[in-house]
Design an enzyme around this catalytic site. Structure first.
Site, PDB file in Angstrom:
ATOM      1  N   LYS A   1      46.078  28.567  38.613  1.00 52.44           N
ATOM      2  CA  LYS A   1      46.292  27.396  37.749  1.00 52.44           C
ATOM      3  C   LYS A   1      47.785  27.061  37.796  1.00 52.44           C
ATOM      4  CE  LYS A   1      42.239  29.110  36.178  1.00 52.44           C
ATOM      5  NZ  LYS A   1      41.634  30.325  36.698  1.00 52.44           N
TER       6      LYS A   1
ATOM      7  N   PHE B   1      37.915  33.602  27.774  1.00 56.03           N
ATOM      8  CA  PHE B   1      37.295  32.946  28.926  1.00 56.03           C
ATOM      9  C   PHE B   1      36.132  33.818  29.433  1.00 56.03           C
ATOM     10  CE2 PHE B   1      37.084  32.110  33.549  1.00 56.03           C
ATOM     11  CZ  PHE B   1      36.696  30.796  33.480  1.00 56.03           C
ATOM     12  N   ASP B   2      35.203  33.205  30.192  1.00 53.91           N
ATOM     13  CA  ASP B   2      33.977  33.928  30.625  1.00 53.91           C
ATOM     14  C   ASP B   2      34.272  35.241  31.358  1.00 53.91           C
ATOM     15  OD1 ASP B   2      33.865  31.153  30.678  1.00 53.91           O
ATOM     16  OD2 ASP B   2      32.592  31.059  32.451  1.00 53.91           O
TER      17      ASP B   2
ATOM     18  N   HIS C   1      24.770  30.316  35.239  1.00 52.10           N
ATOM     19  CA  HIS C   1      25.133  28.916  35.470  1.00 52.10           C
ATOM     20  C   HIS C   1      25.585  28.640  36.897  1.00 52.10           C
ATOM     21  CE1 HIS C   1      28.749  30.991  34.216  1.00 52.10           C
ATOM     22  NE2 HIS C   1      29.470  30.041  34.756  1.00 52.10           N
TER      23      HIS C   1
ATOM     24  N   ASP D   1      46.447  36.126  27.816  1.00 49.18           N
ATOM     25  CA  ASP D   1      45.755  35.624  29.008  1.00 49.18           C
ATOM     26  C   ASP D   1      46.471  34.321  29.338  1.00 49.18           C
ATOM     27  OD1 ASP D   1      44.177  34.419  30.891  1.00 49.18           O
ATOM     28  OD2 ASP D   1      42.289  34.643  29.805  1.00 49.18           O
TER      29      ASP D   1
ATOM     30  N   TYR E   1      52.221  45.887  54.903  1.00 52.46           N
ATOM     31  CA  TYR E   1      51.304  46.503  53.939  1.00 52.46           C
ATOM     32  C   TYR E   1      52.076  47.024  52.729  1.00 52.46           C
ATOM     33  CZ  TYR E   1      47.415  49.284  52.176  1.00 52.46           C
ATOM     34  OH  TYR E   1      46.413  49.798  51.390  1.00 52.46           O
TER      35      TYR E   1
ATOM     36  N   ALA F   1      46.867  32.080  31.974  1.00 50.22           N
ATOM     37  CA  ALA F   1      46.579  31.213  33.129  1.00 50.22           C
ATOM     38  C   ALA F   1      47.329  29.878  33.082  1.00 50.22           C
ATOM     39  CB  ALA F   1      45.067  30.962  33.218  1.00 50.22           C
TER      40      ALA F   1
HETATM   41  N1  F0G Z   1      41.504  33.256  32.064  1.00 56.21           N
HETATM   42  C1  F0G Z   1      41.358  31.935  31.885  1.00 56.21           C
HETATM   43  C2  F0G Z   1      41.839  31.301  30.632  1.00 56.21           C
HETATM   44  C3  F0G Z   1      40.773  31.150  32.898  1.00 56.21           C
HETATM   45  O1  F0G Z   1      40.635  29.845  32.713  1.00 56.21           O
HETATM   46  C4  F0G Z   1      40.343  31.790  34.084  1.00 56.21           C
HETATM   47  C5  F0G Z   1      39.700  31.031  35.146  1.00 56.21           C
HETATM   48  C6  F0G Z   1      40.521  33.185  34.213  1.00 56.21           C
HETATM   49  C7  F0G Z   1      41.109  33.879  33.178  1.00 56.21           C
HETATM   50  C8  F0G Z   1      40.085  33.929  35.443  1.00 56.21           C
HETATM   51  O2  F0G Z   1      40.941  33.670  36.505  1.00 56.21           O
HETATM   52  O3  F0G Z   1      39.503  32.515  38.193  1.00 56.21           O
HETATM   53  O4  F0G Z   1      41.697  33.526  38.820  1.00 56.21           O
HETATM   54  O5  F0G Z   1      39.775  34.970  38.279  1.00 56.21           O
HETATM   55  N2  F0G Z   1      39.265  29.859  34.993  1.00 56.21           N
HETATM   56  C9  F0G Z   1      38.662  29.004  36.004  1.00 56.21           C
HETATM   57  C10 F0G Z   1      38.151  27.746  35.370  1.00 56.21           C
HETATM   58  C11 F0G Z   1      37.704  29.652  36.913  1.00 56.21           C
HETATM   59  O6  F0G Z   1      37.477  26.967  36.080  1.00 56.21           O
HETATM   60  O7  F0G Z   1      38.446  27.474  34.206  1.00 56.21           O
HETATM   61  P1  F0G Z   1      40.446  33.665  38.028  1.00 56.21           P
END
Ligand code: F0G
Length: 460
Positions: A260, A126-127, A451, A217, A74, A219
């Site tokens: 990713k 990103f969303d 969506h 960000d 832990y 990823a």
């Molecule tokens: N930032 C970017 C640029 C992303 O593409 C994603 C996730 C996230 C943050 C969030 O990361 O999923 O680990 O919580 N993108 C995925 C996609 C879900 O399908 O493009 P996460």
């Protein structure tokens, strides 16, 4: 994109996962059951799954071996310290904090910096990033250069922030009304488009000039570094690692979805360059939200596999083959006359549904209709990135997305060139009957992030 020599995948297959193509009539029934929303298909109903590159990659034998050595303590897990030192070395940041995935990192980091009513600016959020900015009371603002919206315009770095707009926006809005700027690499929402080093540096300098914090960000940080090496003057002879170091030297903190370029199925990181106060505060917020600072929502074995993944992803051999797969698919689609966001980015080909289905207006969701046709034709599951994803304004009016895209997202080290040949052939067949494809309407939608669970019906 033309004239490249054939490059086989730099791995061989040690274990296989069978996949099956359902007969056509069963695909029709599966899609109907799924409410014409590919998110609601079962994976067993999908032949080639191009929904996302997130958490869908294949781990290497070395990662599986590391998994067995994971330390599940832990507190003070040795797997955490392996991950921490690997990430410190790679990004040049003093403080590394684990999180269960990218959005976990966002929910921990963002609220510390956002005062209600402040903007968070960036190239294109990103969303989940947008959602966490909004949840913290902030307003997400996209300042990507307008060329990102022209899918046919060739430019090496369509993820760049518009510097003039950035400067004038900060001046107009006032730096005190901006919580921070966040640069998304690569720019997923604009088609996985890379951001140049010159642009990262310039954004950072403008932010510094006005006293605005600048974050990343990150990823798809390795894919972005590869594009800098290939496309930006002065970087051809630099190592991917030194390019990554330079990219991150311009920002003060990052959030990273490890699903990713971490080459793992789950995980995330927060990086803080050198601010001890931010680090202490982030660690204390982490505990109730994600977990103790030496696991942050990840199992010890997942941290161990991520430490190895971060080393594998920065090799030229891996990145060359990765980007080659995307370019290969693009070349085959081009030969079939299928329009897409060009040049392609690092993790997907984004088909231009506006161009493929010009007869379907945005409020009949052309990109969603195209996703469904691609599934019906060949059992391939893409994802819509357009007006269906964008949703409605506060009064319930459907917003019009500047782009109607179908993302064919390629998981890492999962499919081979022959799968991609098949994908191109199916998309070409759909393209040939595009004028017969009808729009689609929503029959049920939840109030937020519709969506994922909305149900739809083809228009007759
Ligand atoms: N930032 C970017 C640029 C992303 O593409 C994603 C996730 C996230 C943050 C969030 O990361 O999923 O680990 O919580 N993108 C995925 C996609 C879900 O399908 O493009 P996460």
């Amino acid at each position: 994109m033309t004239n490249f020599t054939f490059l086989p995948e730099p791995y061989r297959i040690k274990m296989v996962e069978p996949i099956h193509l359902l007969p056509p009539q069963e695909r029709v029934e599966a899609l109907r059951r799924a409410g014409y929303n590919p998110f609601s298909l079962r994976s067993s109903e999908v032949y080639i799954d191009l929904l996302t590159d997130s958490g869908t990659g294949a781990m290497s034998d070395r990662q599986w071996a590391a998994l067995m050595m994971g330390d599940e303590s832990y507190a003070g897990s040795s797997s955490f310290y392996q991950l921490e030192s690997t990430a410190q070395e790679l990004f040049g940041y003093q403080y590394i904090i684990p999180a269960h995935q990218g959005r976990g990192a966002e929910q921990v980091l963002f609220p510390q910096f956002i005062k209600p009513g402040q903007d968070v600016i960036g190239n294109m959020h990103f969303d989940t990033t947008m959602a966490h900015i909004s949840l913290a009371g902030g307003i997400p603002v996209n300042l990507v250069h307008e060329r990102a919206y022209d899918t046919q315009l060739e430019h090496p770095f369509k993820g760049d922030t518009d510097l003039d707009q950035l400067r004038s926006y900060i001046v107009k809005r006032g730096a005190e009304n901006i919580a921070f700027c966040i640069i998304t690499i690569t720019c997923n929402s604009a088609g996985g488009q890379p951001v140049s080093m010159a642009n990262i540096k310039a954004v950072s300098e403008i932010c510094q000039e006005y006293g605005v914090l600048c974050f990343m960000d990150a990823a798809r940080f390795a894919e972005n570094a590869y594009f800098i090496k290939k496309r930006e003057a002065g970087y051809a002879h630099q190592s991917i690692k030194s390019i990554i170091r330079e990219m991150f030297s311009y920002t003060q903190a990052f959030t990273l979805s490890a699903k990713k370029d971490g080459l793992v199925n789950i995980g995330g990181l927060i990086g803080i360059k050198d601010n001890r106060e931010w680090y202490e505060h982030t660690r204390s917020v982490l505990v109730p939200l994600e977990g103790f600072p030496t696991y942050g929502g990840m199992a010890g074995r997942d941290m161990a596999a991520l430490a190895v993944g971060l080393q594998e992803v920065v090799t030229d051999e891996y990145l060359e083959a990765r980007v080659y797969q995307i370019e290969y698919l693009a070349t085959r689609l081009q030969a079939g006359g299928v329009p897409f966001q060009s040049p392609v980015g690092g993790h997907a080909v984004f088909l231009d549904a506006k161009k493929i289905l010009p007869h379907i207006p945005f409020h009949q969701y052309p990109a969603q209709a195209l996703c469904n046709e691609i599934y019906l034709e060949g059992g391939i599951r893409p994802v819509e990135i357009g007006s269906f994803l964008l949703g409605r304004d506060a009064t319930g009016v459907q917003l019009e997305s500047p782009l109607e895209l179908v993302r064919l997202t390629i998981p890492r080290r999962v499919y081979t060139i022959s799968h991609l040949e098949y994908v191109a052939a199916i998309c070409t067949k759909v393209m040939q009957r595009a004028s017969d494809i009808k729009g689609i309407k929503i029959t049920y939608e939840p109030p937020v992030l519709r969506h994922f669970t909305a149900r739809l019906e083809p228009l007759s």
